[in-house]
Write a protein that holds these residues in place. Structure first.
Motif, PDB file in Angstrom:
ATOM      1  N   LEU A  22      19.095 -17.489  -4.247  1.00 21.96           N
ATOM      2  CA  LEU A  22      18.736 -18.285  -5.420  1.00 21.96           C
ATOM      3  C   LEU A  22      19.972 -18.903  -6.066  1.00 21.96           C
ATOM      4  O   LEU A  22      19.927 -20.020  -6.566  1.00 21.96           O
ATOM      5  CB  LEU A  22      17.960 -17.439  -6.427  1.00 21.96           C
ATOM      6  CG  LEU A  22      16.560 -17.025  -5.993  1.00 21.96           C
ATOM      7  CD1 LEU A  22      15.922 -16.111  -7.029  1.00 21.96           C
ATOM      8  CD2 LEU A  22      15.669 -18.229  -5.712  1.00 21.96           C
ATOM      9  N   THR A  23      21.078 -18.191  -6.017  1.00 19.76           N
ATOM     10  CA  THR A  23      22.328 -18.736  -6.538  1.00 19.76           C
ATOM     11  C   THR A  23      22.822 -19.859  -5.649  1.00 19.76           C
ATOM     12  O   THR A  23      23.210 -20.935  -6.135  1.00 19.76           O
ATOM     13  CB  THR A  23      23.399 -17.629  -6.642  1.00 19.76           C
ATOM     14  OG1 THR A  23      22.920 -16.610  -7.533  1.00 19.76           O
ATOM     15  CG2 THR A  23      24.710 -18.170  -7.166  1.00 19.76           C
ATOM     16  N   GLU A  24      22.801 -19.639  -4.335  1.00 19.59           N
ATOM     17  CA  GLU A  24      23.288 -20.640  -3.375  1.00 19.59           C
ATOM     18  C   GLU A  24      22.540 -21.962  -3.466  1.00 19.59           C
ATOM     19  O   GLU A  24      23.140 -23.034  -3.333  1.00 19.59           O
ATOM     20  CB  GLU A  24      23.173 -20.102  -1.944  1.00 19.59           C
ATOM     21  CG  GLU A  24      24.132 -18.999  -1.616  1.00 19.59           C
ATOM     22  CD  GLU A  24      23.816 -18.313  -0.292  1.00 19.59           C
ATOM     23  OE1 GLU A  24      22.925 -18.792   0.450  1.00 19.59           O
ATOM     24  OE2 GLU A  24      24.453 -17.287  -0.001  1.00 19.59           O
ATOM     25  N   CYS A  25      21.235 -21.899  -3.690  1.00 16.10           N
ATOM     26  CA  CYS A  25      20.436 -23.123  -3.705  1.00 16.10           C
ATOM     27  C   CYS A  25      20.414 -23.801  -5.069  1.00 16.10           C
ATOM     28  O   CYS A  25      19.837 -24.874  -5.225  1.00 16.10           O
ATOM     29  CB  CYS A  25      19.010 -22.853  -3.220  1.00 16.10           C
ATOM     30  SG  CYS A  25      17.989 -21.960  -4.391  1.00 16.10           S
ATOM     31  N   GLY A  26      21.041 -23.193  -6.071  1.00 20.16           N
ATOM     32  CA  GLY A  26      21.108 -23.800  -7.393  1.00 20.16           C
ATOM     33  C   GLY A  26      19.938 -23.474  -8.298  1.00 20.16           C
ATOM     34  O   GLY A  26      19.848 -23.972  -9.419  1.00 20.16           O
ATOM     35  N   MET A  64       9.651 -23.177  -8.641  1.00 16.46           N
ATOM     36  CA  MET A  64      10.887 -23.852  -8.239  1.00 16.46           C
ATOM     37  C   MET A  64      11.639 -23.118  -7.123  1.00 16.46           C
ATOM     38  O   MET A  64      12.614 -23.640  -6.596  1.00 16.46           O
ATOM     39  CB  MET A  64      11.815 -24.005  -9.450  1.00 16.46           C
ATOM     40  CG  MET A  64      11.280 -24.947 -10.506  1.00 16.46           C
ATOM     41  SD  MET A  64      12.151 -24.888 -12.106  1.00 16.46           S
ATOM     42  CE  MET A  64      13.852 -24.806 -11.640  1.00 16.46           C
ATOM     43  N   VAL A  65      11.196 -21.921  -6.751  1.00 14.36           N
ATOM     44  CA  VAL A  65      11.861 -21.189  -5.666  1.00 14.36           C
ATOM     45  C   VAL A  65      11.615 -21.951  -4.372  1.00 14.36           C
ATOM     46  O   VAL A  65      10.460 -22.210  -4.002  1.00 14.36           O
ATOM     47  CB  VAL A  65      11.332 -19.740  -5.551  1.00 14.36           C
ATOM     48  CG1 VAL A  65      11.937 -19.031  -4.347  1.00 14.36           C
ATOM     49  CG2 VAL A  65      11.592 -18.965  -6.829  1.00 14.36           C
ATOM     50  N   PRO A  66      12.681 -22.334  -3.675  1.00 17.48           N
ATOM     51  CA  PRO A  66      12.514 -23.114  -2.445  1.00 17.48           C
ATOM     52  C   PRO A  66      11.719 -22.362  -1.377  1.00 17.48           C
ATOM     53  O   PRO A  66      11.847 -21.143  -1.229  1.00 17.48           O
ATOM     54  CB  PRO A  66      13.953 -23.348  -1.970  1.00 17.48           C
ATOM     55  CG  PRO A  66      14.799 -23.171  -3.179  1.00 17.48           C
ATOM     56  CD  PRO A  66      14.088 -22.156  -4.025  1.00 17.48           C
ATOM     57  N   ASP A  67      10.914 -23.100  -0.632  1.00 19.23           N
ATOM     58  CA  ASP A  67      10.107 -22.504   0.436  1.00 19.23           C
ATOM     59  C   ASP A  67      10.983 -21.801   1.469  1.00 19.23           C
ATOM     60  O   ASP A  67      10.596 -20.761   2.006  1.00 19.23           O
ATOM     61  CB  ASP A  67       9.244 -23.560   1.128  1.00 19.23           C
ATOM     62  CG  ASP A  67       8.077 -24.009   0.266  1.00 19.23           C
ATOM     63  OD1 ASP A  67       7.710 -23.287  -0.681  1.00 19.23           O
ATOM     64  OD2 ASP A  67       7.527 -25.097   0.545  1.00 19.23           O
ATOM     65  N   ALA A  68      12.155 -22.351   1.737  1.00 19.75           N
ATOM     66  CA  ALA A  68      13.056 -21.744   2.730  1.00 19.75           C
ATOM     67  C   ALA A  68      13.464 -20.337   2.292  1.00 19.75           C
ATOM     68  O   ALA A  68      13.558 -19.423   3.123  1.00 19.75           O
ATOM     69  CB  ALA A  68      14.290 -22.616   2.921  1.00 19.75           C
ATOM     70  N   VAL A  69      13.677 -20.141   1.002  1.00 16.50           N
ATOM     71  CA  VAL A  69      14.052 -18.818   0.489  1.00 16.50           C
ATOM     72  C   VAL A  69      12.869 -17.862   0.626  1.00 16.50           C
ATOM     73  O   VAL A  69      13.029 -16.726   1.066  1.00 16.50           O
ATOM     74  CB  VAL A  69      14.524 -18.908  -0.980  1.00 16.50           C
ATOM     75  CG1 VAL A  69      14.740 -17.533  -1.587  1.00 16.50           C
ATOM     76  CG2 VAL A  69      15.797 -19.754  -1.085  1.00 16.50           C
TER      77      VAL A  69
END
Length: 95
Positions: A22-26, A64-69
């Motif tokens: 979550l930190t890496e993706c902003g 907002m959590v990216p699907d990839a995560v």
């Protein structure tokens, strides 16, 4: 299962992975900015509580959590469960 993951430390590993991704993706920065904007909008003179902020931000932040995560975490959990099943089966076979 929940007690088992806590005991084995897998839950902590998953949580650490989630935090780093979550930190890496902003995502964390985006949520932080969302909180700031809400507080600016509501004003500091109002009796806007932390609980109210959490209630307002949480649903938006989850979307907002990216699907990839999400997919990576799901795969990690599946891997852990599979490994734990295999270890349990091996332990039963040895008995």
């Amino acid at each position: 299962m929940d007690q088992y993951t806590v005991l084995t430390g897998d839950r902590s590993k998953i949580k650490d992975l989630l935090c780093s991704r979550l930190t890496e993706c902003g995502w964390r920065d985006e949520v932080r900015m969302m909180c700031r904007n809400i507080l600016l909008e509501k004003g500091t003179n109002n009796s806007f509580t932390v609980e109210q902020l959490i209630t307002e931000v949480t649903p938006k932040a989850r979307t907002m959590v990216p699907d990839a995560v999400k997919k990576e975490l799901l795969m990690k959990i599946r891997t852990i469960l599979t490994e734990n099943e295999e270890e349990a089966d091996e332990a039963e076979d040895e008995s």
